[in-house]
Design a protein around this motif. Structure first.
Motif: not given
Length: 180
Positions: A7-26
């Protein structure tokens, strides 16, 4: 993987993806996962210690990572710390990675062989898997001395076993089921 981690990992991914930050956050999560889970598990234990007030544990995170991590990652660590969920950090990272890989066409493959694969073998195997799957391959190899000749691939919940051991097992089953 734990439900909390998912739940928490997916929530962070959803937020990062919506902000265009999924790669740097990963990239940051991946480094933290290696550090916290493999190299410095005592740090996770410190952040999970209930005898230390939550505010102090969050201050440790601020002192350690302020201006070094994406704000979303630092706040994520603080949320896990405040909720008492830091022990699920590894699972959160795995859930994030799975969502990131799925959305970016990356396939994680584990290659198991009796001897280490050479760089050329690794490159050729990754190329062949890319051609077969149409996805970018992240290949991790592991040596298993019980793996007799050949290679076993594990990916996407599947196992492709092309080892001599597996072939002999198949022949044994065939002979066992053959009426003479």
């Amino acid at each position: 993987m734990t439900q909390i981690g998912s739940i928490y990992g997916q929530a962070l991914y959803d937020l990062a993806s919506s902000e265009g930050l999924s790669q740097p956050i990963w990239q940051e999560l991946h480094i933290l996962q290696q550090c916290f889970c493999a190299e410095q598990p005592d740090f996770l234990n410190l952040l999970s210690t209930p005898s230390i007030p939550k505010q102090e544990r969050c201050q440790i995170l601020d002192d350690s990572f302020a201006d070094k991590l994406q704000p979303y990652v630092l706040n994520f660590l603080k949320i896990l710390t405040e909720k008492g969920y830091m022990r699920h950090f590894d699972h959160c990272c795995t859930a994030y990675r799975d969502a990131y890989y799925r959305d970016n066409g990356i396939l994680l493959v584990e290659a198991v062989s009796a001897a280490p694969l050479t760089d050329d073998q690794t490159r050729r195997l990754a190329q062949k898997l890319t051609a077969v799957t149409g996805k970018q391959i992240e290949l991790h190899s592991r040596v298993d001395p019980d793996c007799i000749a050949g290679i076993r691939l594990v990916y996407d919940g599947k196992q492709v076993d092309d080892t001599l051991q597996h072939r002999l097992s198949d022949i044994g089953k065939l002979l066992k089921n053959t009426a003479l």
